[in-house]
Write an enzyme that holds these catalytic residues in place. Sequence first.
Site, PDB file in Angstrom:
ATOM      1  N   TYR A 133      74.529 119.037  93.497  1.00  0.00           N
ATOM      2  CA  TYR A 133      74.912 120.411  93.780  1.00  0.00           C
ATOM      3  C   TYR A 133      75.795 120.481  95.017  1.00  0.00           C
ATOM      4  CZ  TYR A 133      74.500 125.161  95.602  1.00  0.00           C
ATOM      5  OH  TYR A 133      74.785 126.390  96.120  1.00  0.00           O
TER       6      TYR A 133
ATOM      7  N   HIS B 157      76.653 112.658 104.143  1.00  0.00           N
ATOM      8  CA  HIS B 157      75.440 111.913 104.416  1.00  0.00           C
ATOM      9  C   HIS B 157      74.464 112.090 103.254  1.00  0.00           C
ATOM     10  CE1 HIS B 157      76.108 111.758 109.047  1.00  0.00           C
ATOM     11  NE2 HIS B 157      76.679 110.759 108.414  1.00  0.00           N
TER      12      HIS B 157
ATOM     13  N   LYS C  19      79.688 105.775  99.546  1.00  0.00           N
ATOM     14  CA  LYS C  19      78.509 105.015  99.936  1.00  0.00           C
ATOM     15  C   LYS C  19      77.270 105.502  99.201  1.00  0.00           C
ATOM     16  CE  LYS C  19      75.784 103.721 103.998  1.00  0.00           C
ATOM     17  NZ  LYS C  19      75.660 103.825 105.470  1.00  0.00           N
TER      18      LYS C  19
ATOM     19  N   HIS D  97      85.139 103.654 112.213  1.00  0.00           N
ATOM     20  CA  HIS D  97      83.976 104.467 111.874  1.00  0.00           C
ATOM     21  C   HIS D  97      83.681 105.498 112.966  1.00  0.00           C
ATOM     22  CE1 HIS D  97      80.421 104.968 109.272  1.00  0.00           C
ATOM     23  NE2 HIS D  97      79.799 105.339 110.377  1.00  0.00           N
TER      24      HIS D  97
ATOM     25  N   ARG E 153      84.080 109.440 112.803  1.00  0.00           N
ATOM     26  CA  ARG E 153      83.029 110.287 112.234  1.00  0.00           C
ATOM     27  C   ARG E 153      82.105 110.805 113.345  1.00  0.00           C
ATOM     28  NH1 ARG E 153      82.029 110.064 106.975  1.00  0.00           N
ATOM     29  NH2 ARG E 153      79.754 109.836 107.094  1.00  0.00           N
TER      30      ARG E 153
ATOM     31  N   ARG F 289      84.737 107.852 105.766  1.00  0.00           N
ATOM     32  CA  ARG F 289      84.505 106.440 106.060  1.00  0.00           C
ATOM     33  C   ARG F 289      85.803 105.673 105.817  1.00  0.00           C
ATOM     34  NH1 ARG F 289      80.052 108.375 103.241  1.00  0.00           N
ATOM     35  NH2 ARG F 289      78.096 108.336 104.442  1.00  0.00           N
TER      36      ARG F 289
END
Length: 404
Positions: free
Chosen positions: A367, A357, A269, A331, A334, A242
């Site tokens: 993890y 995400h 984010k 953006h 992405r 981002r």
Amino acid sequence: MPKPTNKLTAAALRAAKYEGRPHKIADGGGLYLHVTASGKYWRMKYRADGREKLLSFGVYPRVSLAEARQARDEAKARLARGEDPQEAKRASRETRADTFRVLAEDWMERKRSELAEDTLRLTRSRLETWVFPEIGQRPVREIEPPDVLRLLRVPESRGKHETARRLRQRIGQIFRYAIATGRADRDPTTDLKGALASTPTKHRAAITTPNEVADLPRAIDHYDGQPSTWAALRMLALTFVRSGELRGATWDEIDLDEGTWRIPDARMKMRQPHIVPLSEQACECLRWLHALTGPDGLVFKGLRPGKPISENTLLASLRNLGYASSEMTPHGFRATASTLLHELGWPPEVIELQLAHAQRSQVAAAYNRSARLLERREMMQAWADHLDTLREGDQDNVVPIRSA
């Protein structure tokens, strides 16, 4: 009510000094200046309910002699009406503390450790533009659903459907915080479900075909603006993070020997740390930039000291390269990478991990921040090589980039 005898003068106030111990200089009507080692404080002594009490009016010279006397006279007037000025002051302070603006400021301060700086800045801007002028000074207990709907209708009527939706979300969060802290009884936004028009689906502009993508790195190569801006565009293409995560990068997050960039949770984010494997091309770009902006501090320094390049700078640079806002945005890198990597056969879960995400649970997120790192490192190198192949125009040799 007899007028108090005023004794103090401006000259006497300026001459008042701390003399090794606190002392008082009387004015009249119970008003005096309390001189201490830390400063000069306005105080007023009075009696109410058979007890001696004390009022504070602020610090001299921030509060002038005339202002202190006015505050004294107002307190005297309350006493003459049978009111306790101390209780009136406390009630006024509590009322101010329960206004929507004060609660919103308190909520934003408490969210500072959870929300990204850009998110907080945008939230504040939206509140100051659309909300505070309408309900900022009103006590939260008096705000009803029609009041909130009325202010949301304004951005909605101007086609700013997403702004209206986000404002409703933030207002609701602030009200729920007010309920939790005992300063409100209900959240009026819960009654607004279905009241706003649906937000039209709007995808971020991005180029997603190989031929279009081939032109982008060529255009970036010929960018002749600020070095930090050129490097930022190149790194957006190579890492597809981002733009806010990229612009805030610092040199202590990057290990060029290891070829790894570790972004802390505070700038992500989803508020989870993120690992970005750096391709050979990305490391080469950063080593070049390191000589200009290193060895510490911000990686992508802007023209203003201590500030990174701005989002507007990246947008303007794409415009200068010939890409309209309907074609490509920061953006959009992405979406470009995601689309082509899926088409070229990389596992969706590996792509999603690298895009950082949202994960289905906090445990999974913790993890997955380092999950399948070897595969992601391989993918990032193959992606950089693929961009080079496209840029060089050797379309006959463009093949799926996932290794066997």
